[in-house]
Write a protein that holds these residues in place. Structure first.
Motif, PDB file in Angstrom:
ATOM      1  N   GLY A 199      42.307   4.179  16.139  1.00  0.00           N
ATOM      2  CA  GLY A 199      43.495   5.027  16.177  1.00  0.00           C
ATOM      3  C   GLY A 199      44.452   4.748  15.041  1.00  0.00           C
ATOM      4  N   THR A 200      45.752   4.707  15.360  1.00  0.00           N
ATOM      5  CA  THR A 200      46.780   4.574  14.330  1.00  0.00           C
ATOM      6  C   THR A 200      46.656   3.272  13.559  1.00  0.00           C
ATOM      7  N   ALA A 201      46.306   2.175  14.283  1.00  0.00           N
ATOM      8  CA  ALA A 201      46.221   0.882  13.595  1.00  0.00           C
ATOM      9  C   ALA A 201      45.130   0.924  12.532  1.00  0.00           C
ATOM     10  N   PHE A 202      43.989   1.547  12.856  1.00  0.00           N
ATOM     11  CA  PHE A 202      42.920   1.667  11.871  1.00  0.00           C
ATOM     12  C   PHE A 202      43.366   2.564  10.716  1.00  0.00           C
ATOM     13  N   ALA A 203      44.095   3.646  11.074  1.00  0.00           N
ATOM     14  CA  ALA A 203      44.580   4.554  10.032  1.00  0.00           C
ATOM     15  C   ALA A 203      45.476   3.808   9.056  1.00  0.00           C
ATOM     16  N   MET A 204      46.251   2.814   9.555  1.00  0.00           N
ATOM     17  CA  MET A 204      47.141   2.069   8.664  1.00  0.00           C
ATOM     18  C   MET A 204      46.343   1.217   7.685  1.00  0.00           C
ATOM     19  N   PHE A 205      45.255   0.589   8.159  1.00  0.00           N
ATOM     20  CA  PHE A 205      44.392  -0.159   7.238  1.00  0.00           C
ATOM     21  C   PHE A 205      43.822   0.763   6.162  1.00  0.00           C
ATOM     22  N   TYR A 206      43.390   1.932   6.617  1.00  0.00           N
ATOM     23  CA  TYR A 206      42.784   2.897   5.729  1.00  0.00           C
ATOM     24  C   TYR A 206      43.791   3.382   4.693  1.00  0.00           C
ATOM     25  N   LEU A 207      45.010   3.663   5.193  1.00  0.00           N
ATOM     26  CA  LEU A 207      46.092   4.127   4.321  1.00  0.00           C
ATOM     27  C   LEU A 207      46.410   3.076   3.268  1.00  0.00           C
ATOM     28  N   ALA A 208      46.491   1.795   3.711  1.00  0.00           N
ATOM     29  CA  ALA A 208      46.809   0.721   2.769  1.00  0.00           C
ATOM     30  C   ALA A 208      45.761   0.661   1.673  1.00  0.00           C
ATOM     31  N   GLU A 209      44.496   0.852   2.052  1.00  0.00           N
ATOM     32  CA  GLU A 209      43.420   0.785   1.062  1.00  0.00           C
ATOM     33  C   GLU A 209      43.625   1.852  -0.007  1.00  0.00           C
ATOM     34  N   TYR A 210      43.985   3.064   0.426  1.00  0.00           N
ATOM     35  CA  TYR A 210      44.090   4.144  -0.556  1.00  0.00           C
ATOM     36  C   TYR A 210      45.380   4.070  -1.354  1.00  0.00           C
ATOM     37  N   ILE A 211      46.486   3.610  -0.744  1.00  0.00           N
ATOM     38  CA  ILE A 211      47.703   3.455  -1.557  1.00  0.00           C
ATOM     39  C   ILE A 211      47.494   2.342  -2.569  1.00  0.00           C
ATOM     40  N   ASN A 212      46.756   1.279  -2.157  1.00  0.00           N
ATOM     41  CA  ASN A 212      46.443   0.214  -3.104  1.00  0.00           C
ATOM     42  C   ASN A 212      45.652   0.745  -4.271  1.00  0.00           C
ATOM     43  N   LEU A 213      44.754   1.681  -3.983  1.00  0.00           N
ATOM     44  CA  LEU A 213      43.974   2.292  -5.059  1.00  0.00           C
ATOM     45  C   LEU A 213      44.905   3.002  -6.038  1.00  0.00           C
ATOM     46  N   VAL A 214      45.897   3.732  -5.480  1.00  0.00           N
ATOM     47  CA  VAL A 214      46.853   4.437  -6.344  1.00  0.00           C
ATOM     48  C   VAL A 214      47.666   3.448  -7.166  1.00  0.00           C
ATOM     49  N   THR A 215      48.200   2.399  -6.513  1.00  0.00           N
ATOM     50  CA  THR A 215      49.081   1.490  -7.248  1.00  0.00           C
ATOM     51  C   THR A 215      48.302   0.719  -8.305  1.00  0.00           C
ATOM     52  N   THR A 216      47.079   0.309  -7.984  1.00  0.00           N
ATOM     53  CA  THR A 216      46.307  -0.432  -8.987  1.00  0.00           C
ATOM     54  C   THR A 216      45.954   0.462 -10.161  1.00  0.00           C
ATOM     55  N   ILE A 244      49.941 -10.561  17.034  1.00  0.00           N
ATOM     56  CA  ILE A 244      49.408 -10.575  15.671  1.00  0.00           C
ATOM     57  C   ILE A 244      48.511  -9.375  15.432  1.00  0.00           C
ATOM     58  N   PHE A 245      47.806  -8.934  16.487  1.00  0.00           N
ATOM     59  CA  PHE A 245      46.892  -7.805  16.354  1.00  0.00           C
ATOM     60  C   PHE A 245      47.633  -6.554  15.886  1.00  0.00           C
ATOM     61  N   TYR A 246      48.818  -6.310  16.469  1.00  0.00           N
ATOM     62  CA  TYR A 246      49.568  -5.116  16.053  1.00  0.00           C
ATOM     63  C   TYR A 246      50.419  -5.370  14.816  1.00  0.00           C
ATOM     64  N   LEU A 247      50.702  -6.659  14.522  1.00  0.00           N
ATOM     65  CA  LEU A 247      51.522  -6.958  13.346  1.00  0.00           C
ATOM     66  C   LEU A 247      50.714  -6.821  12.051  1.00  0.00           C
ATOM     67  N   ALA A 248      49.421  -7.154  12.108  1.00  0.00           N
ATOM     68  CA  ALA A 248      48.596  -7.200  10.895  1.00  0.00           C
ATOM     69  C   ALA A 248      48.583  -5.884  10.115  1.00  0.00           C
ATOM     70  N   PRO A 249      48.380  -4.716  10.776  1.00  0.00           N
ATOM     71  CA  PRO A 249      48.388  -3.478   9.992  1.00  0.00           C
ATOM     72  C   PRO A 249      49.727  -3.208   9.325  1.00  0.00           C
ATOM     73  N   MET A 250      50.828  -3.660   9.975  1.00  0.00           N
ATOM     74  CA  MET A 250      52.151  -3.444   9.364  1.00  0.00           C
ATOM     75  C   MET A 250      52.317  -4.338   8.148  1.00  0.00           C
ATOM     76  N   ILE A 251      51.851  -5.599   8.246  1.00  0.00           N
ATOM     77  CA  ILE A 251      51.967  -6.520   7.102  1.00  0.00           C
ATOM     78  C   ILE A 251      51.168  -5.981   5.928  1.00  0.00           C
ATOM     79  N   ILE A 252      49.976  -5.453   6.228  1.00  0.00           N
ATOM     80  CA  ILE A 252      49.102  -5.025   5.138  1.00  0.00           C
ATOM     81  C   ILE A 252      49.693  -3.818   4.419  1.00  0.00           C
ATOM     82  N   LEU A 253      50.546  -3.051   5.100  1.00  0.00           N
ATOM     83  CA  LEU A 253      51.128  -1.875   4.448  1.00  0.00           C
ATOM     84  C   LEU A 253      52.333  -2.210   3.578  1.00  0.00           C
ATOM     85  N   THR A 254      52.922  -3.428   3.731  1.00  0.00           N
ATOM     86  CA  THR A 254      54.145  -3.708   2.977  1.00  0.00           C
ATOM     87  C   THR A 254      53.867  -3.766   1.476  1.00  0.00           C
ATOM     88  N   SER A 255      52.761  -4.431   1.083  1.00  0.00           N
ATOM     89  CA  SER A 255      52.574  -4.650  -0.353  1.00  0.00           C
ATOM     90  C   SER A 255      52.316  -3.351  -1.127  1.00  0.00           C
TER      91      SER A 255
END
Lengths: 177, 359
Positions: free
Chosen positions: B252-269, B96-107
């Motif tokens: 590392g990469t997992a944190f970068a994915m959370f960060y990326l999701a935050e900023y793409i969410n900013l763009v989409t919203t 689940i630890f490695y799955l969570a960043p991938m799930i958060i990037l789907t939306s």
């Protein structure tokens, strides 16, 4: 959906295989949260099957209600009741036996009923417009003979009442602090 | 339903490539490349922008050393993040630890597919786009909950639960406001919502419905800031109280994915706000023929980008000027103020439509 039926079949078997695999994992995995994750994948697979039958709206509702709503509340509940998520649980043999009997019986009844139906063929995608958002909305809000406006309004009032009630329950009383 | 790409490029490939399946595959690859380019490109630009806006609000200069005015700073930061070792804390549920960043990037990626950047520049034109966006937003909550739990850290779990509760609550307001626009424009497809605002600047939904359009826009700003988990509503992270919240243990990469999701969410919203309230890719015509004809010459995607960056700037100013409320104040704001007002707003919208008070 594809011009060549081979690709449709391929897609169907891939999606159906994924649904079955994740559904089995839901009941075999030892951790409740992992089960919830596999349940979501299984639900999304079902949504893909709906999409293949051109039922866009149903697919969207499947994602919204099951994957986005029900499972998230399940995960939330698991997290709030903290010990459920942390320790893996075991199922005793008698319960396993009862579950096995029930599932075999259910499977048997379902296959019997399906085989009883004459002229059973593969599911055919419905025409493009019959399940679109517009046609469903026209049907639900129609006040004519085939409309469902009264049930629709009653359901929406019920939902509104639920919302207001939940706020009332959660509200602090004046004396309480 | 094959999501067809309504772009001249898509038609060109369909006419050149002999097999429709192969053409579909090529189009899909092109769409994926385009979406990834928008997502990663905007994330790098936005991180730089955020640091600069933050710095100037606080009377600092921000990154200045690397490149002109620190332009290469985010590139260096990204490289640093990508080359870090990824490891899970002891006792964590690794799956689940490695799955969570991938799930958060789907939306965010799914939402990005449905945004009409221009008349022809959209990956998937869906008649149920707005309900679908509301539906896939749930995966963001799921990613936060799972990530916080799998980290095996009390701070993470607390942050995840607080963030989850907040996002579930504010999702109701967010959805109701989007449905307000659906009700006004009579369609749930983003392309048709944009088309319903054709005309001059007064035909945008923020001005077209007198008073309540503007009210709805302000409420959209509040509820989407909470939905984005951004300050002042960053209850899930709250670094002063929770040392980083749900992504405390990620690196590392997992944190970068959370960060990326935050900023793409900013763009989409921001893009959703632009499509629903500010006329999408339509130029801001003000009724003076000379200026209008000049404005109409500028391609739609440039207007879209300008409006989106304006909205992002608004979100950033909100982030760096307001203070964070307590969690109970936040919940009170949603359940006792925003939700009742939202219901009234939708009722008022129905009255406005039936009396024809729309400009």
């Amino acid at each position: 959906m594809f011009s060549n039926p081979f690709f449709t079949d391929l897609l169907f078997y891939a999606v159906a295989g994924a649904i079955l695999l994740t559904a089995i994992l839901v009941v075999t995995v030892k951790n409740v949260l992992q089960s919830a994750v596999f349940l979501i994948i299984s639900f999304i697979g079902t949504a893909v099957l709906y999409l293949m039958l051109h039922a866009e709206f149903i697919a969207m509702v499947q994602v919204m209600v099951y994957a986005g709503g029900v499972v998230i509340f399940m995960v939330f509940t698991i997290l709030l009741t903290s010990h459920l998520g942390e320790t893996s649980f075991t199922v005793k043999a008698p319960r396993m036996f009862i579950a096995f009997v029930f599932s075999v019986a259910f499977f048997g009844v379902m296959t019997k009923l399906l085989l009883k139906e004459p002229g059973l063929t593969a599911a055919v995608p419905h025409s493009e417009n019959s399940s679109s958002l517009t046609s469903i909305a026209m049907r639900l809000l129609n006040i004519g003979e085939h409309g469902f406006v009264i049930p629709f309004e009653i359901v929406s009032i019920l939902l509104l009442i639920t919302l207001v009630c939940s706020i009332t329950i959660a509200r602090k009383d004046k004396g309480e602090k | 339903m094959i999501p067809s790409i309504p772009h001249p490029l898509g038609n060109l490939i369909r006419s050149v490539v002999p097999y429709p399946e192969l053409a579909f595959a090529i189009n899909a690859v092109i769409a994926i490349i385009g979406i990834c380019a928008v997502a990663f490109g905007s994330a790098i630009v936005l991180v730089y922008m955020e640091r600069k806006v933050c710095a100037h609000v606080q009377c600092r200069l921000g990154p200045m050393r690397l490149g002109f005015h620190g332009t290469f700073q985010t590139v260096a930061d990204t490289l640093k993040l990508l080359f870090k070792e990824v490891y899970a804390p002891g006792g964590a549920d690794k799956f689940i630890f490695y799955l969570a960043p991938m799930i958060i990037l789907t939306s965010p990626f799914l939402c990005l597919c449905m945004i009409p950047f221009d008349y022809n520049l959209q990956v998937m034109e869906s008649p149920v786009a707005i309900p679908l966006i509301i539906a896939v937003n749930g995966f963001g909550i799921l990613g936060i909950l799972l990530g916080g739990w799998a980290s095996n850290n009390k701070y993470s779990l607390l942050g995840a639960l607080r963030g989850g509760a907040q996002m579930i609550s504010y999702e109701i307001s967010f959805a109701l406001l989007l449905l307000f626009i659906v009700m006004m424009s009579g369609s749930a497809s983003l392309q048709e919502v944009t088309a319903s605002q054709a005309g001059n600047i007064l035909d945008w939904w923020i001005f077209k419905v007198p008073v309540i359009g503007f009210l709805a826009f302000i409420m959209f700003l509040v509820s989407s800031t909470a939905e984005l988990n951004r300050a002042p509503f960053d209850i899930a992270e709250a670094e002063q109280e929770l040392t980083g919240g749900y992504h405390t243990e990620y690196n590392g990469t997992a944190f970068a994915m959370f960060y990326l999701a935050e900023y793409i969410n900013l763009v989409t919203t921001s893009a959703l706000a632009v499509v629903c309230f500010l006329g999408g890719y339509l130029p801001p015509l003000i009724g003076i023929p000379v200026i209008d004809s000049a404005f109409s010459l500028v391609p739609g995607f440039i207007w879209f980008a300008l409006k989106v960056f304006f909205m992002i700037w608004v979100y950033m100013m909100i982030r760096w000027t307001f203070v964070r409320p307590r969690i109970d104040q936040l919940m009170d704001l949603e359940w006792k103020f925003l939700l009742p007002v939202n219901l009234l707003l939708i009722a008022a919208g129905a009255v406005f439509i039936s009396f024809g008070w729309i400009l």
